[in-house]
Design an enzyme around this catalytic site. Structure first.
Site, mmCIF file in Angstrom:
data_model
loop_
_atom_site.group_PDB
_atom_site.id
_atom_site.type_symbol
_atom_site.label_atom_id
_atom_site.label_comp_id
_atom_site.label_asym_id
_atom_site.label_seq_id
_atom_site.Cartn_x
_atom_site.Cartn_y
_atom_site.Cartn_z
ATOM 1 N N TRP A 315 0.819 -1.210 0.000
ATOM 2 C CA TRP A 315 0.000 0.000 0.000
ATOM 3 C C TRP A 315 0.858 1.268 0.000
ATOM 4 C CZ3 TRP A 315 -4.822 0.184 -1.391
ATOM 5 C CH2 TRP A 315 -5.617 -0.948 -1.273
ATOM 6 N N ASN A 319 0.596 3.137 -5.074
ATOM 7 C CA ASN A 319 -0.068 4.387 -5.448
ATOM 8 C C ASN A 319 0.573 5.513 -4.650
ATOM 9 O OD1 ASN A 319 -1.815 6.543 -5.908
ATOM 10 N ND2 ASN A 319 -3.633 5.239 -5.957
ATOM 11 N N ILE A 320 1.693 6.043 -5.158
ATOM 12 C CA ILE A 320 2.460 7.048 -4.425
ATOM 13 C C ILE A 320 1.670 8.336 -4.189
ATOM 14 C CG2 ILE A 320 4.528 8.505 -4.487
ATOM 15 C CD1 ILE A 320 5.067 5.577 -3.811
ATOM 16 N N PRO A 321 0.898 8.867 -5.151
ATOM 17 C CA PRO A 321 0.130 10.086 -4.868
ATOM 18 C C PRO A 321 -0.810 9.945 -3.679
ATOM 19 C CG PRO A 321 0.228 9.722 -7.229
ATOM 20 C CD PRO A 321 0.817 8.499 -6.587
ATOM 21 N N VAL A 322 -1.545 8.821 -3.602
ATOM 22 C CA VAL A 322 -2.463 8.623 -2.482
ATOM 23 C C VAL A 322 -1.700 8.391 -1.184
ATOM 24 C CG1 VAL A 322 -4.179 7.046 -1.502
ATOM 25 C CG2 VAL A 322 -4.389 7.806 -3.879
ATOM 26 N N HIS A 323 -0.632 7.591 -1.261
ATOM 27 C CA HIS A 323 0.158 7.327 -0.049
ATOM 28 C C HIS A 323 0.747 8.621 0.517
ATOM 29 C CE1 HIS A 323 3.003 5.573 2.747
ATOM 30 N NE2 HIS A 323 3.990 6.193 2.116
ATOM 31 N N TYR A 331 -1.887 10.806 8.456
ATOM 32 C CA TYR A 331 -0.989 10.052 9.333
ATOM 33 C C TYR A 331 -0.169 10.975 10.234
ATOM 34 C CZ TYR A 331 2.535 6.563 10.661
ATOM 35 O OH TYR A 331 3.372 5.737 11.367
ATOM 36 N N HIS A 357 -13.098 3.450 -1.176
ATOM 37 C CA HIS A 357 -13.272 2.288 -2.056
ATOM 38 C C HIS A 357 -14.755 1.922 -2.157
ATOM 39 C CE1 HIS A 357 -8.904 1.696 -1.939
ATOM 40 N NE2 HIS A 357 -9.061 0.822 -2.912
ATOM 41 N N TYR A 420 -27.524 -7.732 -9.796
ATOM 42 C CA TYR A 420 -28.335 -8.403 -10.808
ATOM 43 C C TYR A 420 -29.415 -9.328 -10.231
ATOM 44 C CZ TYR A 420 -25.280 -6.802 -14.545
ATOM 45 O OH TYR A 420 -24.586 -6.029 -15.427
#
Length: 428
Positions: A315, A319-323, A331, A357, A420
């Site tokens: 993690w 995804n470096i931008p989100v991290h 954090y 998500h 469905y």
């Protein structure tokens, strides 16, 4: 002169495939794996064509654009500018933080209400909701950094520069050279804000590393990648994934355990290949195109997540931008300003990630479930298990790959059932 046959021919040696041998040249075996993968992939393609025929609809994008329900999603994307203008106005007028928080809250709620009323197609709606989520994260960074800069600016003007403000800025604003291009409040312009909104980053700064020009050769190469890979994704989804999903033609409680496992494994392979292509398409091709056009010189969009030895490491890398956004705006503040432990701060990061998500799936489907939310949160205990496995037997990377391959298709099948077959289940 002939060699002596009485010399010893044995010594202390390890088998070549043992880890103790120190041997690491497996190029021939890798070539074998590539050949087998190519043969297996070719067989799957042939089997799929013989069984289903050619399912790819080349005119589907045109039909998609002509669908009136898609224009509702397009209008929804345009309406995000209202919240952007409000954020800018409140920032320039230095309104209360509460006003900004209300605007951000409405930014997340508005798509839910709009989609529930207009009922647009889920595909276009997913794109719209993704844009709203990205804008939400970017505006939080914009407000946060400008708040710190404003406090620093006020104290500078009063001649009361404090160590606290200076330390905060050092934490949240990247160190620059001795020549500062833009200072607060000169950055408060719509041009500056919209550059940030289009830039391939979620973290706001007054000055970004910039290139001297556009790399045309790289730009053309990336555009060709986007065209090819997006077409490949389109073909794989129609020709491979949709037939698998259609084969799950009844509720899971009416299927045997072995049938469910067979569906899951078939879907897992197709889904993971599409996910890998999607990763390269978005995080390498698309983001580099945007960076080239905007002359944005920080291209570190991902790290070597494929070598991650535990889930937490994955993690941090994929995804470096989100991290970077999570570390900078969640954090660190939770630890520094609120005194939380690193473990609790990490849990809150996972909690927020789980929310988004679920938000990205449930809102477009107009069906509020918790499968994605659970899929993210379950990785918290899994991270400890994988870390232990890696410490004991160095199987952490294998466990990471297994979790990546299986968790997504499980969630897809559960959403498929609810989307469905909810009426069928209720009637039976």
């Amino acid at each position: 002169m002939s060699e002596r046959i009485d010399l010893p021919c044995h010594s202390s040696r390890s088998s070549l495939l043992s880890s103790s041998s120190g041997y690491n040249n497996y190029r021939g075996l890798l070539n074998l794996v590539y050949i087998l993968l190519a043969m297996g992939g070719g067989r799957l393609v042939l089997e799929n064509l013989l069984k289903y025929g050619l399912l790819v609809q080349l005119d589907l994008p045109i039909i998609f654009l002509k669908d009136p329900t898609q224009w509702s999603a397009f209008i929804l994307i345009l309406l995000v500018n209202i919240f952007i203008f409000i954020t800018y106005y409140l920032e320039v007028k230095v309104k209360s933080t509460l006003s900004q928080l209300i605007n951000l809250f409405m930014l997340l709620i508005f798509p839910v209400i709009y989609i529930e009323i207009r009922k647009p197609n889920p595909i276009g709606t997913f794109l719209a909701v993704s844009i709203y989520s990205i804008v939400f994260l970017k505006l939080i960074s914009y407000i946060h950094i400008n708040c710190l800069c404003r406090m620093q600016w006020i104290n500078d003007n009063k001649g009361k520069k404090t160590d606290i403000f200076e330390e905060s800025l050092n934490d949240y604003v990247t160190e620059k050279s001795s020549t500062i291009l833009v200072k607060y409040p000169d950055n408060l312009s719509l041009k500056d804000l919209y550059y940030f909104l289009f830039a391939p980053t979620l973290c706001y700064e007054l000055n970004y590393p910039r290139t001297t020009g556009i790399h045309k050769n790289s730009l053309v190469r990336r555009l060709c990648e986007i065209l090819f890979l997006s077409s490949l994704e389109y073909i794989l989804i129609q020709q491979w994934t949709l037939p698998i999903l259609r084969s799950i033609d009844r509720p899971l409680n009416e299927l045997s355990t072995f049938t469910i496992i067979e569906h899951l494994l078939r879907l897992a392979i197709a889904n993971h290949l599409i996910w890998l292509i999607f990763f390269y398409l978005i995080f390498h091709s698309c983001l580099n195109v945007v960076a080239d056009l905007l002359q944005f010189d920080d291209r570190h969009f991902y790290s070597d997540w494929w070598n991650a030895e535990d889930i937490a490491d994955f993690w941090k890398k994929w995804n470096i931008p989100v991290h970077t956004w999570c570390k900078r705006h969640i954090y660190k503040p939770l630890i520094k300003d609120y005194g939380l432990s690193k473990a609790m701060a990490s849990f809150f990061v996972f909690l927020i990630s789980a929310f988004f998500h679920e938000y990205l799936i449930s809102v477009p489907l107009r069906m509020f479930r918790i499968w994605s939310f659970i899929a993210i949160l379950v990785q918290v205990p899994m991270a400890f298990i994988v870390k232990y496995m890696n410490r004991e037997a160095r199987y952490g990377n294998i466990a990471v790959w297994i979790s990546l391959i299986l968790l997504q298709p499980i969630a897809i099948i559960l959403y498929l059932q609810d989307y469905y077959y909810k009426d069928y289940v209720q009637q039976n």
